[in-house]
Design an enzyme around this catalytic site. Structure first.
Site, PDB file in Angstrom:
ATOM      1  N   CYS A   1       1.019  -1.374  -0.084  1.00  0.00           N
ATOM      2  CA  CYS A   1       0.152   0.146  -0.069  1.00  0.00           C
ATOM      3  C   CYS A   1       0.858   1.280  -0.093  1.00  0.00           C
ATOM      4  CB  CYS A   1      -0.903  -0.022   1.394  1.00  0.00           C
ATOM      5  SG  CYS A   1      -1.973   1.572   1.526  1.00  0.00           S
TER       6      CYS A   1
ATOM      7  N   SER B   1       0.593   3.806   1.775  1.00  0.00           N
ATOM      8  CA  SER B   1       0.696   4.414   2.848  1.00  0.00           C
ATOM      9  C   SER B   1       2.070   4.007   3.588  1.00  0.00           C
ATOM     10  CB  SER B   1      -0.455   4.265   3.834  1.00  0.00           C
ATOM     11  OG  SER B   1      -1.595   4.583   3.392  1.00  0.00           O
TER      12      SER B   1
ATOM     13  N   HIS C   1       4.802   6.354   2.166  1.00  0.00           N
ATOM     14  CA  HIS C   1       4.867   7.588   2.821  1.00  0.00           C
ATOM     15  C   HIS C   1       5.584   7.534   3.924  1.00  0.00           C
ATOM     16  CE1 HIS C   1       1.668   9.016   0.206  1.00  0.00           C
ATOM     17  NE2 HIS C   1       0.601   8.657   0.954  1.00  0.00           N
TER      18      HIS C   1
ATOM     19  N   HIS D   1       0.707  -2.640   7.052  1.00  0.00           N
ATOM     20  CA  HIS D   1      -0.554  -2.703   7.820  1.00  0.00           C
ATOM     21  C   HIS D   1      -1.834  -3.253   7.110  1.00  0.00           C
ATOM     22  CE1 HIS D   1      -0.473   0.565   4.682  1.00  0.00           C
ATOM     23  NE2 HIS D   1      -1.835   0.422   4.550  1.00  0.00           N
TER      24      HIS D   1
ATOM     25  N   CYS E   1      -7.043  -3.338   4.458  1.00  0.00           N
ATOM     26  CA  CYS E   1      -6.842  -1.977   4.497  1.00  0.00           C
ATOM     27  C   CYS E   1      -7.644  -1.294   3.108  1.00  0.00           C
ATOM     28  CB  CYS E   1      -5.163  -1.734   4.136  1.00  0.00           C
ATOM     29  SG  CYS E   1      -5.272   0.085   3.711  1.00  0.00           S
TER      30      CYS E   1
HETATM   31  N1  COD Z   1      -3.771  13.197 -10.594  1.00  0.00           N
HETATM   32  C1  COD Z   1      -4.515  11.904 -10.485  1.00  0.00           C
HETATM   33  N2  COD Z   1      -4.124  10.734 -10.057  1.00  0.00           N
HETATM   34  C2  COD Z   1      -2.896  10.904  -9.689  1.00  0.00           C
HETATM   35  C3  COD Z   1      -1.983  11.791  -9.503  1.00  0.00           C
HETATM   36  C4  COD Z   1      -2.653  13.074  -9.884  1.00  0.00           C
HETATM   37  N3  COD Z   1      -1.876  14.421  -9.744  1.00  0.00           N
HETATM   38  N4  COD Z   1      -0.865  11.654  -8.836  1.00  0.00           N
HETATM   39  C5  COD Z   1      -0.673  10.151  -8.764  1.00  0.00           C
HETATM   40  N5  COD Z   1      -2.103   9.765  -9.112  1.00  0.00           N
HETATM   41  C6  COD Z   1      -2.406   8.379  -9.033  1.00  0.00           C
HETATM   42  C7  COD Z   1      -1.397   7.329  -9.403  1.00  0.00           C
HETATM   43  O1  COD Z   1      -1.134   7.231 -10.875  1.00  0.00           O
HETATM   44  C8  COD Z   1      -1.871   5.958  -8.843  1.00  0.00           C
HETATM   45  O2  COD Z   1      -2.641   5.374  -9.582  1.00  0.00           O
HETATM   46  C9  COD Z   1      -2.912   6.691  -7.693  1.00  0.00           C
HETATM   47  O3  COD Z   1      -2.908   7.984  -7.780  1.00  0.00           O
HETATM   48  C10 COD Z   1      -1.999   6.315  -6.378  1.00  0.00           C
HETATM   49  O4  COD Z   1      -2.378   4.724  -6.167  1.00  0.00           O
HETATM   50  P1  COD Z   1      -1.307   4.024  -5.339  1.00  0.00           P
HETATM   51  O5  COD Z   1      -1.752   2.658  -5.729  1.00  0.00           O
HETATM   52  O6  COD Z   1      -0.133   4.367  -5.480  1.00  0.00           O
HETATM   53  O7  COD Z   1      -1.736   4.201  -3.852  1.00  0.00           O
HETATM   54  P2  COD Z   1      -2.717   3.477  -2.663  1.00  0.00           P
HETATM   55  O8  COD Z   1      -4.232   3.477  -3.498  1.00  0.00           O
HETATM   56  O9  COD Z   1      -2.273   2.244  -2.331  1.00  0.00           O
HETATM   57  O10 COD Z   1      -2.780   4.469  -1.568  1.00  0.00           O
HETATM   58  C11 COD Z   1      -3.584   5.737  -1.812  1.00  0.00           C
HETATM   59  C12 COD Z   1      -3.788   6.532  -0.404  1.00  0.00           C
HETATM   60  C13 COD Z   1      -4.656   7.821  -0.631  1.00  0.00           C
HETATM   61  C14 COD Z   1      -4.516   5.372   0.474  1.00  0.00           C
HETATM   62  C15 COD Z   1      -2.344   6.824   0.266  1.00  0.00           C
HETATM   63  O11 COD Z   1      -1.576   7.341  -0.562  1.00  0.00           O
HETATM   64  C16 COD Z   1      -2.365   7.618   1.355  1.00  0.00           C
HETATM   65  O12 COD Z   1      -2.755   8.664   1.555  1.00  0.00           O
HETATM   66  N6  COD Z   1      -2.588   6.934   2.764  1.00  0.00           N
HETATM   67  C17 COD Z   1      -2.732   7.541   3.796  1.00  0.00           C
HETATM   68  C18 COD Z   1      -4.286   7.477   4.129  1.00  0.00           C
HETATM   69  C19 COD Z   1      -4.651   6.434   4.996  1.00  0.00           C
HETATM   70  O13 COD Z   1      -5.829   6.363   5.549  1.00  0.00           O
HETATM   71  N7  COD Z   1      -3.706   5.509   5.350  1.00  0.00           N
HETATM   72  C20 COD Z   1      -4.185   4.301   6.254  1.00  0.00           C
HETATM   73  C21 COD Z   1      -4.035   3.063   5.500  1.00  0.00           C
HETATM   74  S1  COD Z   1      -4.094   3.272   3.774  1.00  0.00           S
HETATM   75 ZN    ZN Z   2      -3.124   1.050   3.579  1.00  0.00          ZN
END
Ligand code: COD
Ligand code: ZN
Length: 364
Positions: A38, A40, A43, A59, A164
């Site tokens: 994930c 997260s 980060h 997680h 998650c």
């Molecule tokens: N515009 C549109 N899409 C975008 C942009 C943009 N400017 N930049 C990046 N993206 C896209 C990427 O191409 C990708 O497809 C997507 O955003 C992000 O996907 P992943 O697979 O990299 O990330 P995820 O889905 O695993 O995680 C996203 C979260 C928002 C959950 C994560 O980044 C986060 O903020 N986690 C903290 C929040 C939380 O609740 N955490 C607890 C456990 S998740």
């Molecule tokens: Zn997560």
């Protein structure tokens, strides 16, 4: 046991042997079966979110209960369990009010167990537990309230997702925004979590679900999960494109699922009159996001955050398992890459490269 340890931000995880204590009162020793990749965790690796170091991340996990500590009644050895990264105390104000995803005791104790100490060590030094899960390791000691028993019919990698990305994404649409039938939805960021927002909106019969991402591959993949339209944000202003697809109105429900000031503003600007903007992503620490104050009032918009999809793990994860088993959540297509624990740094590099869907670490 073998574990992947984060010693320093912006450095690879170190695969090594670490010590794990026996479970104390109210705790459970779990043999990890699968752990999701994930963003997260990324980060924390990059230092965009803070955790005490050294730490074991991971997680989004599931496994099999091996042994239980004194007084444990919620699970027993042999149970297959989903791990929750907010094991709720059940006694604090948030838990009593029904918001166990925001448990005060869990938040106050952070990457320590609920009694404020660590079960993970190396050479006498404490290692911290991300989300009291720390499943980038062969075993995990977790609070019993963080173990949600799941039928052995659910494959381990799918069970891990229900720890998650499924509750975070599906919950954002179902419990937080409460998307109405026939409405229009835009999801900004279609990674593992965003795809689950799309599935949640589909479950609630949204009429139009617009996937927004900067990568064409993610947009195509999003169609498998219920997206009806796609917007490539790297081609042209995504706000203008979403407005065009909604007859100039904007979307009734927008979701930010990446975590940046830019994407939060885009999700806000593409929302309709009386629209609801739900922010799922956590932007880097100290980020300030902005929106037009006049527009907020004159168009009666709502902007809100959601953590863990506003889901109550012990109540809502079993419901998500049922949705999967009855074919209403397409989790089989979600996990597309499997890795061994020794490939974990590669797994995160693949995520950074924009590989579609979810990766998972699997253990024998
Ligand atoms: N515009 C549109 N899409 C975008 C942009 C943009 N400017 N930049 C990046 N993206 C896209 C990427 O191409 C990708 O497809 C997507 O955003 C992000 O996907 P992943 O697979 O990299 O990330 P995820 O889905 O695993 O995680 C996203 C979260 C928002 C959950 C994560 O980044 C986060 O903020 N986690 C903290 C929040 C939380 O609740 N955490 C607890 C456990 S998740
Ligand atoms: Zn997560």
């Amino acid at each position: 046991m073998k574990a992947a340890v984060l010693y320093e931000t912006k450095q690879p995880l170190v695969l090594e042997d670490v010590d794990l204590d026996e479970p104390k009162a109210g705790e459970v020793l779990v043999k990890v079966g699968a752990a999701g990749i994930c963003r997260s965790d990324r980060h924390f690796m990059h230092g965009d979110a803070r955790i005490n170091l050294p730490a074991i991340l991971g997680h989004e996990g599931a496994g099999t209960v091996e042994r239980v500590g004194p007084g444990v009644t919620l699970t027993k050895p042999g149970d297959q369990v989903i791990l929750s990264f907010v094991p709720a105390c059940g006694r604090c104000k948030s838990c009593l009010a029904g918001y166990s995803n925001l448990c005060d005791l869990h938040m106050a104790t952070g990457p320590f167990m609920l009694d404020g100490t660590c079960r993970l060590h190396k050479n006498g030094q404490d290692i911290h537990h991300m989300g009291k899960v720390a499943c980038f390791a062969e075993y995990a000691v977790v609070p019993e309230t963080g173990c949600i028993p799941v039928s052995a019919d659910v494959p381990m990698d799918i069970a891990a997702m229900i720890g998650c990305c499924v509750p975070t994404g599906v919950g954002a649409a179902v419990y937080s925004a409460q998307v109405q039938p026939g409405s229009t939805v835009a999801v900004v960021g279609c990674g593992g979590v965003g795809l689950n927002v799309i599935m949640g909106a589909k479950l609630l019969n949204a009429a139009k679900i617009i996937a927004v991402d900067i990568r064409e591959s993610q947009l195509e993949f999003a169609m498998k999960f219920g997206a009806t339209h796609s917007v490539n944000a790297s081609d042209r202003d995504p706000v203008a494109q979403v407005k065009e697809l909604t007859g100039g109105l904007g979307a009734d429900y927008t979701f930010e699922v990446f975590g940046s000031a830019e994407t939060i503003k885009a999700a806000y600007d593409m929302s309709a009159k009386r629209g609801t903007v739900t922010v799922v992503g956590i932007a880097p620490m100290d980020t300030e996001a902005s929106f037009n104050a006049v527009d907020l009032v004159r168009n009666e918009k709502t902007i809100r955050g959601t953590y863990y999809g506003s889901a109550r793990s012990r109540n809502d994860m079993p419901a998500m398992v049922e949705l999967y088993l009855s074919g209403k959540l397409n989790l089989d297509d979600l996990v597309v890459r499997h890795y061994g624990l020794d490939q974990i740094n590669q797994a995160y590099d693949d995520m950074d490269q924009g590989e579609v869907g979810r990766g998972a670490i699997v253990f024998d």
